[in-house]
Design a protein around this motif. Structure first.
Motif, PDB file in Angstrom:
ATOM      1  N   LEU A 528       0.834  -1.196   0.000  1.00  0.00           N
ATOM      2  CA  LEU A 528       0.000   0.000   0.000  1.00  0.00           C
ATOM      3  C   LEU A 528       0.870   1.247   0.000  1.00  0.00           C
ATOM      4  CD1 LEU A 528      -2.696  -0.944   2.672  1.00  0.00           C
ATOM      5  CD2 LEU A 528      -3.014  -0.851   0.202  1.00  0.00           C
ATOM      6  N   THR A 530       1.485   4.854   1.274  1.00  0.00           N
ATOM      7  CA  THR A 530       1.060   5.770   2.330  1.00  0.00           C
ATOM      8  C   THR A 530       0.507   7.057   1.731  1.00  0.00           C
ATOM      9  OG1 THR A 530       3.320   6.634   2.505  1.00  0.00           O
ATOM     10  CG2 THR A 530       2.699   4.856   4.002  1.00  0.00           C
ATOM     11  N   ILE A 533      -3.199   6.705   1.056  1.00  0.00           N
ATOM     12  CA  ILE A 533      -3.993   6.802   2.281  1.00  0.00           C
ATOM     13  C   ILE A 533      -4.068   8.258   2.733  1.00  0.00           C
ATOM     14  CG2 ILE A 533      -4.239   5.997   4.661  1.00  0.00           C
ATOM     15  CD1 ILE A 533      -2.618   3.515   3.863  1.00  0.00           C
ATOM     16  N   LYS A 559       0.895  -2.176   9.746  1.00  0.00           N
ATOM     17  CA  LYS A 559      -0.437  -1.594   9.632  1.00  0.00           C
ATOM     18  C   LYS A 559      -0.292  -0.079   9.645  1.00  0.00           C
ATOM     19  CE  LYS A 559      -1.318  -2.164  14.623  1.00  0.00           C
ATOM     20  NZ  LYS A 559      -2.216  -2.797  15.625  1.00  0.00           N
ATOM     21  N   PRO A 560      -1.173   0.606   8.925  1.00  0.00           N
ATOM     22  CA  PRO A 560      -1.028   2.062   8.817  1.00  0.00           C
ATOM     23  C   PRO A 560      -1.413   2.774  10.110  1.00  0.00           C
ATOM     24  CG  PRO A 560      -3.002   1.333   7.680  1.00  0.00           C
ATOM     25  CD  PRO A 560      -2.299   0.093   8.128  1.00  0.00           C
ATOM     26  N   VAL A 584     -11.367   6.589   3.982  1.00  0.00           N
ATOM     27  CA  VAL A 584     -10.268   5.739   3.502  1.00  0.00           C
ATOM     28  C   VAL A 584     -10.816   4.426   2.956  1.00  0.00           C
ATOM     29  CG1 VAL A 584      -8.205   4.453   4.191  1.00  0.00           C
ATOM     30  CG2 VAL A 584      -8.572   6.785   5.031  1.00  0.00           C
ATOM     31  N   ARG A 585     -11.748   3.828   3.667  1.00  0.00           N
ATOM     32  CA  ARG A 585     -12.332   2.563   3.204  1.00  0.00           C
ATOM     33  C   ARG A 585     -13.060   2.739   1.878  1.00  0.00           C
ATOM     34  NH1 ARG A 585     -14.814   0.697   9.077  1.00  0.00           N
ATOM     35  NH2 ARG A 585     -12.886  -0.237   9.913  1.00  0.00           N
ATOM     36  N   ILE A 588     -10.134   3.563  -0.871  1.00  0.00           N
ATOM     37  CA  ILE A 588      -9.068   2.584  -1.109  1.00  0.00           C
ATOM     38  C   ILE A 588      -9.553   1.169  -0.861  1.00  0.00           C
ATOM     39  CG2 ILE A 588      -6.726   1.865  -0.489  1.00  0.00           C
ATOM     40  CD1 ILE A 588      -6.180   4.730   0.365  1.00  0.00           C
ATOM     41  N   THR A 592      -6.894  -1.689   3.755  1.00  0.00           N
ATOM     42  CA  THR A 592      -5.853  -0.795   4.275  1.00  0.00           C
ATOM     43  C   THR A 592      -5.593  -1.052   5.748  1.00  0.00           C
ATOM     44  OG1 THR A 592      -7.477   0.922   4.786  1.00  0.00           O
ATOM     45  CG2 THR A 592      -6.393   1.033   2.639  1.00  0.00           C
TER      46      THR A 592
END
Length: 651
Positions: A528, A530, A533, A559-560, A584-585, A588, A592
């Motif tokens: 992913l 960053t 995000i 994990k972010p 975000v969900r 992306i 994530t």
């Protein structure tokens, strides 16, 4: 005898504005026949001896440009405008809201006089072509004068940001071994004067190499440098003591114009080396064909001499193309308030400008409705170019919709010297604030590849590389270190320059730069960005800035973890956290794994406003870290430590 074609005769440069999109035509010409394309544009400069060969690619990655030619950068920036009868036109505009001085307009005649006399002074001190000169200046006109004086006689300048501490300055003194140091007696910050001489004295004391002379520009009796007339000289007295100036010295095309240490350099530094003729050719090309400026229109680049943008687009490019350049001492937001940027554009009739996205985010936070700009009309302003870090879509839309400044995000590096990617607005195409940094700048062949170097289809995320030969203006090597040049930049993907950035390309050729390669996180075997995000988080109207880093996790690998700066007066509640996570969900996907968001008052940044994500990563994961010498305010490290500790205690 100097050889030239007058600028006005070049239809690709200063003729009528381009009708329709010329980008595809120019790019095809530059990639299929670089000798003809760049040779034609090099004709816009004045040469002491024309080249024998435009490009030599026989020893990759060491491309040579304009082999056998001779020219002088300073002549092309200053003297040719005087010789053409434009000596009374404005070359530089000094604007310093941190002092009581009114804006000052310096003509080409005055600039030529001061530059040539400083050049003569340096020659009298024994400076020869190839000698290094270290420049440690605030944003005053004498900084540009010092750079041009070096170029005039073939001395290679090394400009160090006038804010580095003595230790880092001493490292650069030992690395570049300057014969002379040229400095200001002090720098001025809002409400604060910083004395430079104690820093320089301490740096020289710490250095193994000892410069023979130091020349100080005394700015005020409050912080006047102590001079003795033997090894420590006064800038103005040195110029007054010279009866006549020094002529421009014809120099080979590949003569090193300057050295520049990249912003994150620590330990044993490696300097980007920039050669003369190919750099001049590309810079002159870009002002019209990439930054959309006609001759004599005012340009404003809000940066410092110590960074590559200060070299390319405060000094050399605008002077080459005869665009008055605003030299700004201060901050476009805080000196004194959010109206500063608007005042500069309006007062000086700026047509195009160069700004970092961080400046615009700070301005957005201070003045979200754009009210500070209402008293300052700017009917002739054309485009706000943004670079230095990735610009999120929310900020782009705010600059476009609220400030009405027509933003154009673009992308480049210290190594490139000029844009790598840029929207071709000057060649007839529209700017799309979709989050891309534009298309490959004409002459750059940009590819997206996987870890094995295979080119990826449109839309797939991968490494951003540039295929050899690189366009003129790219650094030809590292100073006295060809081996490191090859190993660092060309060994991972043979035949290609590694940008160390990652992203993707769409079907129209627009490139989206999403993250540094080391900012890619691996969440449950899913790679992913960053940056992607951060892009999603930034869509929330109450978020001013954010940084996403990877937190080590036994199950998922990483994990972010998001750090956000909220709008003034806003606290990150549990409801707001859920709103951000939902965005975000939706943008992306749930994969994530973003669950944690931490509010901070500010993010750690370099002086050039790049977020120090690696520092945050180290703090989050309890790893050793070193504070970059380019950090804007070291106190923010303690703030992040405290916030992370509180967050851990609450888990």
């Amino acid at each position: 005898m100097r050889i030239s074609r007058f600028l006005a005769t070049r239809t690709g440069y200063l003729g009528k504005r381009c009708l329709g999109s010329l980008y595809d035509q120019y790019q095809s010409e530059a990639l299929t026949n670089p000798s003809q394309f760049w040779g034609n544009h090099a004709e816009n400069l004045i040469w002491d001896k024309k080249w024998d060969k435009v490009i030599d690619t026989s020893n990759p990655p060491f491309t040579k440009w304009f082999v056998g030619g001779k020219m002088n950068m300073c002549y092309n920036c200053v003297d040719r405008h005087v010789d053409a009868g434009n000596g009374e036109q404005t070359a530089l505009i000094w604007d310093s809201p941190v002092t009581s001085s009114p804006p000052y307009h310096m003509s080409y005649n005055e600039l030529q006089d001061k530059v040539s006399r400083l050049a003569q002074c340096l020659v009298q001190l024994g400076v020869e072509p190839g000698d290094r000169i270290l420049i440690y200046m605030p944003m005053i006109l004498e900084g540009a004068i010092a750079m041009l004086a070096c170029a005039r006689i073939g001395a290679t300048h090394n400009v160090v940001f006038g804010g580095f501490a003595a230790k880092e300055l001493s490292v650069r003194i030992d690395a570049s071994k300057p014969r002379v140091v040229i400095a200001g007696s002090n720098g001025v910050l809002p409400g604060k004067v910083v004395a430079f001489q104690p820093i320089i004295d301490r740096a020289i004391e710490m250095s193994e190499h000892k410069p023979q002379y130091t020349i100080y520009k005394n700015r005020s009796s409050e912080t006047s440098a102590v001079v003795n007339g033997k090894t420590v000289l006064d800038f103005d007295e040195a110029l007054d003591g010279v009866r006549s100036g020094h002529d421009c010295v014809p120099l080979p095309s590949d003569h090193p114009l300057y050295l520049l240490y990249t912003s994150g350099t620590t330990g044993t530094p490696k300097a980007v080396q920039r050669n003369t003729a190919d750099y001049a050719t590309t810079l002159l090309y870009t002002m019209k064909n990439e930054f959309n400026l006609n001759q004599d229109e005012v340009w404003f680049s809000a940066t410092d001499y110590g960074w590559v943008v200060g070299h390319s687009y405060c000094v050399y490019a605008p002077l080459l193309s005869r665009n008055p350049s605003v030299i700004f001492e201060g901050k476009p937001v805080g000196t004194p308030d959010a109206s500063t940027l608007h005042r500069i554009i309006s007062e000086h009739d700026v047509r195009c400008s160069f700004m970092s996205p961080s400046i615009m985010r700070i301005l957005r936070r201070a003045d979200p409705e754009g009210a500070a700009g209402h008293p300052y009309p700017r009917p002739n302003f054309r485009c706000m170019f943004l670079a230095g870090e990735r610009c999120d879509v929310g900020t782009l839309h705010w600059v476009r919709d609220v400030l009405k400044l027509n933003p154009a995000d673009h992308y480049w590096q210290t190594e490139s010297g000029a844009p790598i990617l840029i929207p071709p607005v000057a060649l007839g195409e529209e700017v799309d604030c979709n989050g891309s940094a534009g298309k490959a700048a004409v002459g750059n062949n940009i590819l997206i590849v996987d870890d094995q170097g295979n080119e990826l289809p449109d839309g797939e995320f991968g490494q951003i590389v540039a295929k050899l030969p690189l366009r003129p203006g790219f650094f030809p090597t590292l100073f006295q270190n060809d081996t490191a040049y090859v190993e660092k930049y060309f060994s991972d993907f043979p035949g290609h320059y590694n940008t160390f950035d990652a992203g993707y390309k769409d079907s129209d050729g627009n490139v989206f730069v999403m993250a540094r390669t080391d900012d890619i996180i691996n969440v449950g075997a899913v790679r992913l960005s960053t940056g992607a995000i951060e892009e999603a988080i930034g869509q929330h109207q109450l978020v001013s800035e954010c940084a996403v880093v990877g937190q080590e996790d036994e199950v998922m690998g990483e994990k972010p973890l998001a750090f956000v700066v909220m709008r003034p007066g806003t606290t990150l509640s549990s409801d707001l956290t859920e709103e951000v996570i939902k965005i975000v969900r939706e943008n992306i996907g749930p994969h994530t794994g973003l669950k944690e968001i931490i509010q901070v008052e500010r993010l750690p940044k370099t002086i050039s406003q790049k977020i120090l994500r690696n520092l945050i990563v180290a703090i989050v994961n309890n790893k050793p870290y070193k504070v970059s010498p380019t950090i804007e305010d070291a106190a923010v490290v303690g703030e992040i430590l405290d916030v992370v500790k509180t967050w851990r205690d609450g888990q």
